[in-house]
Design a protein around this motif. Sequence first.
Motif, PDB file in Angstrom:
ATOM      1  N   GLU A   1       0.774  -1.032  -0.138  1.00 20.18           N
ATOM      2  CA  GLU A   1      -0.157  -0.040   0.078  1.00 20.18           C
ATOM      3  C   GLU A   1       0.775   1.223  -0.101  1.00 20.18           C
ATOM      4  O   GLU A   1       1.705   1.472   0.769  1.00 20.18           O
TER       5      GLU A   1
ATOM      6  N   LYS B   1     -10.047  -2.929  -3.240  1.00 17.56           N
ATOM      7  CA  LYS B   1      -9.358  -3.155  -1.945  1.00 17.56           C
ATOM      8  C   LYS B   1      -8.339  -2.179  -2.007  1.00 17.56           C
ATOM      9  O   LYS B   1      -8.242  -1.148  -0.961  1.00 17.56           O
ATOM     10  N   SER B   2      -7.319  -1.943  -3.030  1.00 15.83           N
ATOM     11  CA  SER B   2      -6.321  -1.086  -3.037  1.00 15.83           C
ATOM     12  C   SER B   2      -5.677  -0.904  -4.394  1.00 15.83           C
ATOM     13  O   SER B   2      -4.558  -0.666  -4.387  1.00 15.83           O
TER      14      SER B   2
ATOM     15  N   THR C   1      -1.832  -3.729  -7.585  1.00 18.44           N
ATOM     16  CA  THR C   1      -2.811  -3.715  -5.965  1.00 18.44           C
ATOM     17  C   THR C   1      -2.046  -4.398  -5.129  1.00 18.44           C
ATOM     18  O   THR C   1      -0.910  -4.934  -5.372  1.00 18.44           O
ATOM     19  N   SER C   2      -2.405  -4.380  -3.765  1.00 14.53           N
ATOM     20  CA  SER C   2      -1.839  -4.760  -2.678  1.00 14.53           C
ATOM     21  C   SER C   2      -2.580  -6.126  -2.383  1.00 14.53           C
ATOM     22  O   SER C   2      -2.258  -6.837  -1.390  1.00 14.53           O
ATOM     23  N   ASP C   3      -3.769  -6.240  -3.096  1.00 15.91           N
ATOM     24  CA  ASP C   3      -4.655  -7.311  -2.756  1.00 15.91           C
ATOM     25  C   ASP C   3      -4.993  -8.345  -3.911  1.00 15.91           C
ATOM     26  O   ASP C   3      -5.499  -7.475  -4.842  1.00 15.91           O
ATOM     27  N   LYS C   4      -4.710  -9.297  -3.771  1.00 23.04           N
ATOM     28  CA  LYS C   4      -5.205 -10.127  -5.154  1.00 23.04           C
ATOM     29  C   LYS C   4      -6.791 -10.267  -5.088  1.00 23.04           C
ATOM     30  O   LYS C   4      -6.985 -10.581  -6.544  1.00 23.04           O
TER      31      LYS C   4
ATOM     32  N   ASP D   1      -8.469  -8.065  -5.999  1.00 25.05           N
ATOM     33  CA  ASP D   1      -8.646  -6.947  -7.074  1.00 25.05           C
ATOM     34  C   ASP D   1      -8.383  -7.444  -8.438  1.00 25.05           C
ATOM     35  O   ASP D   1      -8.967  -6.687  -9.487  1.00 25.05           O
TER      36      ASP D   1
END
Length: 460
Positions: A28, A69-70, A147-150, A152
């Motif tokens: 992030e 998410k990010s 992204t920092s979250d898969k 997404d």
Amino acid sequence: MEFPKTQAEKMIRGLNLFPEFDVNIAEEDPAFTAPKIVEKGLLFSCVGDPTCVQYLGHTAGYYRLPHTKSARMFYYFFQSRNKPSTDPVVVYLTGGPGCSTSQALFYVNGPFHITNNLSLVWNDFGWDKVSNIIYVDQPIGTGFSYTSDKADIRTDSQEAAADFYDFLQAFFKAHPQYVRNDFYITGESYAGHYIPAFANRVQKGNNNKEGIHINMKGLAIGNGLTDPVIQYKAYTDFALSMKLITQSDYDSLNQLVPQCVQGIKLCGNSSGPSSACSKAFDDCTGIFNRIVKINGQINYFDIRKRCPTGPPCYNFSSVPNFLNQKSVRQALGVGDIKFVTCNLSVYDSLKTDWMKNYEVVIPALLENGVKLLVYAGEYDLICNWLGNSRWVDAMVWSGQKNFVSAPSVPFKVDGVEAGLQKSSGLLTFLKVHNAGHWVPMDQPKASLEMIKRWLQGIPL
């Protein structure tokens, strides 16, 4: 049978690309927490013209997607070399799925080409000569988007369309001087899925007055995959007509077509399981793979060419080599994010989207006054002109009868026939001579003339 990642790896190696990562997953970044455009001017110069960047006002940026998410979506924006205040705004989308639009920017129709020594030179036939143009790295995880979250990572073109619409709203909010300009969505290959889905989302947003009204005027699909049933059925006919297979091969391969077609129809049933879409992918790509195997060293993006030592059939490696330089990443404002040219994870995640039919949303767009150009290089196998011409003919809309009965006439550039085109009302189909999968790369002058006339409403 080749499963998605195996198929993707084959395609990527064929372009002489060896991405370090499957997907861009990054920590992030507190600088990008707000859902707004974070943009900076590019400081590149062109060989022989060090002032070209200042002259054009090129920019690149990130947008923090609010419904993720990010995730951050990366894009380039190039003002028109002609009249930016009044020229249309064009978005160009690369397929793959999961391949960055930087590939198109530097090899297909962007303002620049990259030389062997990683310098930039003007492209005399860039589409920015007639439009303001945006290149977007999407879906998330493609190119410099990350992204920092898969969670997404998108699984279909409709999810990607929601992100695209959010990006457009932010872009026009940051650049209100372009809101009234005509707007077009263009692209190639798997963008035959993206473009109808994205246009449908824009139309919905306009109808519901969800935000800034986007002045959408048209769509252009180049060698795209849009209606899988019709296009996969066309593989054997195209291959036979181009002498890629024998009559015996043709008869044998056609025995596989009914199962492929049935699988696509089951996949298209919204209540059907995703496993039906996965099976359809395996069954239908099996037909394509067998045609390729019969021909051994064929380049399926351009059947005039061979890959005598196997992949690579093209060398697009200058793009990642250029963009992964520290100085270039700093100029783009991407920090430590590494550039991923073609993304295995994005490709794999869209497996259940592959066999969906996105032609179904186009008739309503035509009825709403959105024009459509479908063009295809005549020597591409993977998204061949025959399959594209057939789905365009078969599309049911109020102008279908007039379009089907319209004559095919020469598309001429400087008095020389560069293709054959058929047009009626808002719909145009163009078969481009002496071109493969990437028409603007193979026929840059004809491509620029095509898009110029179409944007300006001049008959091709």
